[in-house]
Design a protein around this motif. Sequence first.
Motif, PDB file in Angstrom:
ATOM      1  N   GLU A   3      48.667  -1.420  58.805  1.00  0.00           N
ATOM      2  CA  GLU A   3      49.707  -2.243  58.189  1.00  0.00           C
ATOM      3  C   GLU A   3      50.474  -1.439  57.136  1.00  0.00           C
ATOM      4  OE1 GLU A   3      48.958  -6.537  57.681  1.00  0.00           O
ATOM      5  OE2 GLU A   3      46.843  -6.010  57.870  1.00  0.00           O
ATOM      6  N   TYR A   4      51.588  -2.021  56.667  1.00  0.00           N
ATOM      7  CA  TYR A   4      52.466  -1.339  55.721  1.00  0.00           C
ATOM      8  C   TYR A   4      52.234  -1.857  54.304  1.00  0.00           C
ATOM      9  CZ  TYR A   4      54.741   0.112  60.022  1.00  0.00           C
ATOM     10  OH  TYR A   4      54.993   0.639  61.260  1.00  0.00           O
ATOM     11  N   PHE A   5      51.765  -0.960  53.443  1.00  0.00           N
ATOM     12  CA  PHE A   5      51.526  -1.281  52.041  1.00  0.00           C
ATOM     13  C   PHE A   5      52.492  -0.495  51.162  1.00  0.00           C
ATOM     14  CE2 PHE A   5      47.662  -2.773  53.908  1.00  0.00           C
ATOM     15  CZ  PHE A   5      47.103  -3.688  53.027  1.00  0.00           C
ATOM     16  N   ILE A   6      52.870  -1.090  50.038  1.00  0.00           N
ATOM     17  CA  ILE A   6      53.658  -0.399  49.028  1.00  0.00           C
ATOM     18  C   ILE A   6      52.950  -0.545  47.688  1.00  0.00           C
ATOM     19  CG2 ILE A   6      55.894  -0.568  50.190  1.00  0.00           C
ATOM     20  CD1 ILE A   6      56.530  -3.015  48.503  1.00  0.00           C
ATOM     21  N   ASP A   7      53.250   0.370  46.773  1.00  0.00           N
ATOM     22  CA  ASP A   7      52.556   0.423  45.494  1.00  0.00           C
ATOM     23  C   ASP A   7      53.346  -0.335  44.430  1.00  0.00           C
ATOM     24  OD1 ASP A   7      50.869   1.020  43.446  1.00  0.00           O
ATOM     25  OD2 ASP A   7      51.312   3.169  43.384  1.00  0.00           O
ATOM     26  N   VAL A   8      53.043  -1.628  44.281  1.00  0.00           N
ATOM     27  CA  VAL A   8      53.672  -2.441  43.245  1.00  0.00           C
ATOM     28  C   VAL A   8      52.931  -2.206  41.929  1.00  0.00           C
ATOM     29  CG1 VAL A   8      54.145  -4.798  42.449  1.00  0.00           C
ATOM     30  CG2 VAL A   8      54.509  -4.189  44.851  1.00  0.00           C
ATOM     31  N   LYS A   9      53.642  -1.715  40.929  1.00  0.00           N
ATOM     32  CA  LYS A   9      53.050  -1.399  39.627  1.00  0.00           C
ATOM     33  C   LYS A   9      53.063  -2.597  38.681  1.00  0.00           C
ATOM     34  CE  LYS A   9      52.324   3.034  40.402  1.00  0.00           C
ATOM     35  NZ  LYS A   9      50.948   3.592  40.481  1.00  0.00           N
ATOM     36  N   ALA A  10      54.081  -3.459  38.843  1.00  0.00           N
ATOM     37  CA  ALA A  10      54.208  -4.630  37.972  1.00  0.00           C
ATOM     38  C   ALA A  10      55.133  -5.642  38.630  1.00  0.00           C
ATOM     39  CB  ALA A  10      54.752  -4.220  36.603  1.00  0.00           C
TER      40      ALA A  10
ATOM     41  N   LEU B 214      44.247  -5.652  40.311  1.00  0.00           N
ATOM     42  CA  LEU B 214      44.690  -6.546  41.384  1.00  0.00           C
ATOM     43  C   LEU B 214      45.836  -5.920  42.188  1.00  0.00           C
ATOM     44  CD1 LEU B 214      44.691  -9.980  39.514  1.00  0.00           C
ATOM     45  CD2 LEU B 214      43.110  -9.274  41.327  1.00  0.00           C
ATOM     46  N   LEU B 215      46.620  -5.080  41.534  1.00  0.00           N
ATOM     47  CA  LEU B 215      47.795  -4.499  42.185  1.00  0.00           C
ATOM     48  C   LEU B 215      47.456  -3.232  42.967  1.00  0.00           C
ATOM     49  CD1 LEU B 215      50.466  -5.002  39.376  1.00  0.00           C
ATOM     50  CD2 LEU B 215      50.040  -6.425  41.393  1.00  0.00           C
ATOM     51  N   SER B 216      46.265  -2.718  42.772  1.00  0.00           N
ATOM     52  CA  SER B 216      45.845  -1.522  43.506  1.00  0.00           C
ATOM     53  C   SER B 216      44.832  -1.907  44.577  1.00  0.00           C
ATOM     54  CB  SER B 216      45.251  -0.483  42.544  1.00  0.00           C
ATOM     55  OG  SER B 216      44.130  -1.025  41.864  1.00  0.00           O
ATOM     56  N   ILE B 217      44.629  -1.010  45.524  1.00  0.00           N
ATOM     57  CA  ILE B 217      43.676  -1.244  46.608  1.00  0.00           C
ATOM     58  C   ILE B 217      42.320  -0.710  46.174  1.00  0.00           C
ATOM     59  CG2 ILE B 217      43.119  -0.703  49.013  1.00  0.00           C
ATOM     60  CD1 ILE B 217      46.156  -0.298  49.456  1.00  0.00           C
ATOM     61  N   ASP B 218      41.284  -1.567  46.231  1.00  0.00           N
ATOM     62  CA  ASP B 218      39.961  -1.118  45.802  1.00  0.00           C
ATOM     63  C   ASP B 218      39.238  -0.395  46.938  1.00  0.00           C
ATOM     64  OD1 ASP B 218      38.788  -3.021  47.513  1.00  0.00           O
ATOM     65  OD2 ASP B 218      38.414  -4.465  45.904  1.00  0.00           O
TER      66      ASP B 218
ATOM     67  N   ASN C  76      40.433  -4.283  49.495  1.00  0.00           N
ATOM     68  CA  ASN C  76      41.060  -5.485  48.940  1.00  0.00           C
ATOM     69  C   ASN C  76      42.131  -5.116  47.924  1.00  0.00           C
ATOM     70  OD1 ASN C  76      39.396  -7.712  50.151  1.00  0.00           O
ATOM     71  ND2 ASN C  76      37.749  -6.592  49.113  1.00  0.00           N
ATOM     72  N   GLY C  77      43.095  -6.023  47.730  1.00  0.00           N
ATOM     73  CA  GLY C  77      44.140  -5.824  46.740  1.00  0.00           C
ATOM     74  C   GLY C  77      45.363  -5.140  47.318  1.00  0.00           C
ATOM     75  N   GLY C  78      46.276  -4.748  46.447  1.00  0.00           N
ATOM     76  CA  GLY C  78      47.494  -4.081  46.879  1.00  0.00           C
ATOM     77  C   GLY C  78      48.526  -5.049  47.428  1.00  0.00           C
ATOM     78  N   THR C  79      49.642  -4.486  47.885  1.00  0.00           N
ATOM     79  CA  THR C  79      50.777  -5.272  48.374  1.00  0.00           C
ATOM     80  C   THR C  79      51.154  -4.815  49.769  1.00  0.00           C
ATOM     81  OG1 THR C  79      51.655  -5.557  46.131  1.00  0.00           O
ATOM     82  CG2 THR C  79      53.190  -5.900  47.955  1.00  0.00           C
ATOM     83  N   LYS C  80      51.201  -5.745  50.713  1.00  0.00           N
ATOM     84  CA  LYS C  80      51.620  -5.415  52.068  1.00  0.00           C
ATOM     85  C   LYS C  80      52.824  -6.261  52.466  1.00  0.00           C
ATOM     86  CE  LYS C  80      48.600  -8.497  54.780  1.00  0.00           C
ATOM     87  NZ  LYS C  80      47.519  -8.541  55.802  1.00  0.00           N
ATOM     88  N   ILE C  81      53.482  -5.833  53.529  1.00  0.00           N
ATOM     89  CA  ILE C  81      54.685  -6.507  54.014  1.00  0.00           C
ATOM     90  C   ILE C  81      54.365  -7.148  55.356  1.00  0.00           C
ATOM     91  CG2 ILE C  81      57.130  -6.215  54.593  1.00  0.00           C
ATOM     92  CD1 ILE C  81      57.059  -3.628  52.948  1.00  0.00           C
TER      93      ILE C  81
ATOM     94  N   ASP D 299      61.426  -9.285  40.001  1.00  0.00           N
ATOM     95  CA  ASP D 299      61.483  -7.857  40.317  1.00  0.00           C
ATOM     96  C   ASP D 299      60.084  -7.337  40.612  1.00  0.00           C
ATOM     97  OD1 ASP D 299      64.303  -7.332  39.915  1.00  0.00           O
ATOM     98  OD2 ASP D 299      63.920  -7.628  37.772  1.00  0.00           O
ATOM     99  N   LEU D 300      59.949  -6.633  41.723  1.00  0.00           N
ATOM    100  CA  LEU D 300      58.722  -5.898  42.016  1.00  0.00           C
ATOM    101  C   LEU D 300      58.974  -4.459  41.577  1.00  0.00           C
ATOM    102  CD1 LEU D 300      57.922  -7.234  45.618  1.00  0.00           C
ATOM    103  CD2 LEU D 300      57.198  -8.178  43.404  1.00  0.00           C
ATOM    104  N   VAL D 301      58.251  -4.014  40.559  1.00  0.00           N
ATOM    105  CA  VAL D 301      58.410  -2.653  40.040  1.00  0.00           C
ATOM    106  C   VAL D 301      57.518  -1.735  40.875  1.00  0.00           C
ATOM    107  CG1 VAL D 301      58.268  -1.159  38.026  1.00  0.00           C
ATOM    108  CG2 VAL D 301      58.833  -3.587  37.746  1.00  0.00           C
ATOM    109  N   LEU D 302      58.129  -0.770  41.531  1.00  0.00           N
ATOM    110  CA  LEU D 302      57.426   0.065  42.492  1.00  0.00           C
ATOM    111  C   LEU D 302      57.205   1.473  41.965  1.00  0.00           C
ATOM    112  CD1 LEU D 302      59.524  -1.079  45.576  1.00  0.00           C
ATOM    113  CD2 LEU D 302      57.263  -1.897  44.929  1.00  0.00           C
TER     114      LEU D 302
END
Length: 428
Positions: free
Chosen positions: A256-263, A277-281, A285-290, A346-349
């Motif tokens: 899948e497609y994940f991006i690194d959302v910082k805030a 919560l914003l990083s992948i453990d 688990n965690g992180g942001t996918k599309i 805003d998703l800060v990347l």
Amino acid sequence: MSSSFAIHFFLISISLFSVCSLSASHAPNTKPRPFLLPIKKDPATNLFYTSVGVGTPRHNFDLTIDLAGENLWYDCNTHYNSSSYRPVPCGSKQCPDVGCVGCNGPFKPGCTNNTCPANTINPLAKFIFGGGLAEDFIYLVQQKVSGLLSSCIDTDGFPSFTNDESPLNGLPKNSRGIIGLSRSNLTLPIQLASAYKLPSKFSLCLPSLNHQGFTNLLVGAGEYPLGISKFLQTTPLIVNPISTGPVSVEGVASKEYFIDVKAVKIDGHVVNLKPSLLSIDNKGNGGTKISTMSPFTELQTTVYKPFIRDFLKKASDRRLKKVAAVAPFEACFDSTSIGLVVPTIDLVLQGGVQWSIHGANSMVMAKKNVACLAFVDGGTEPRMSFVKASIVIGGYQLQDNYVVFDLASSKLSFSSSLLLHNATCSHS
């Protein structure tokens, strides 16, 4: 709409030479001719689908678009047959899998022996269904392409299943399968890139209206629609090292497609979220996918609660009148009080770029005179997976955004809302 920036085709286009033009491709100025697949939005499910032809004679299928899908699969029910269908034998070069699938007959597409396995996965279904890998002609509008691998399943083969147990459960009414666009080697973009020795790149521009949409499946360099490149920002696509699909294989990364959302910011205010919560453990688990299979952005509960609290505070500051919730949405407002502007999200990347989500992508009309924040509580438990992302950017937030998935360089480019530039992904 600006005439220099009108996006009128709203299609999947594959920027490569067609089979018939390959023999004539020696001319020095010959440019690749794109394949075009129209995309439409289903108003009942808020999912997106396209149409392809398969087999001999040609059968046309509406297929739901799944960014996490690992292959192209369709319903080869009792009414379907194809004389050009060729199952991939176990142990062949095309079949690295150890297992095999078979069938008791009658033998037809979807029912063959000694066949390479291929899952037919619908993330909205209750079960995972097995199928066989096969080669057949695929028609991208009028272009006939050979050598592509796909899978099919006979949905009539489950007579005791109720509707919600069907392999097609939750898909648009006329959809008869899924076209996957993940990092899997069996997806259409990657198969075409491999066959034509080109890097993989595809772009989506999903329609907000129930008409055709525009997307480019650009294999190779490709060109953006006129004027669009100046609005694009770029961020890395990151890889979740843990499998996130319904079938988890140890040591195999997610496709899948994940991006690194910082805030996450609302009207410039940073939502107080635990960085973890914003990083992948280490369990995935965690992180942001599309996702195109989530109609609206889903936030894991521990992300959703502070997010919704801050949004309601900023909405109150703008004097939006809150009204009773309309499921599945919580933050709903009297639409007559909204006016032209709602709080901007805003998703800060990574790299400091921001994916801005404005009213057209953040608010949905839930009923007459009621507009709701189109973000939902995704709960805490995974669904059709062993792991759970903290943020799942859904289809509603992707509408009227031009999004480019560059698999060769593992980068995502995005425009934010085209409506701000007097353009749209909807073509009436």
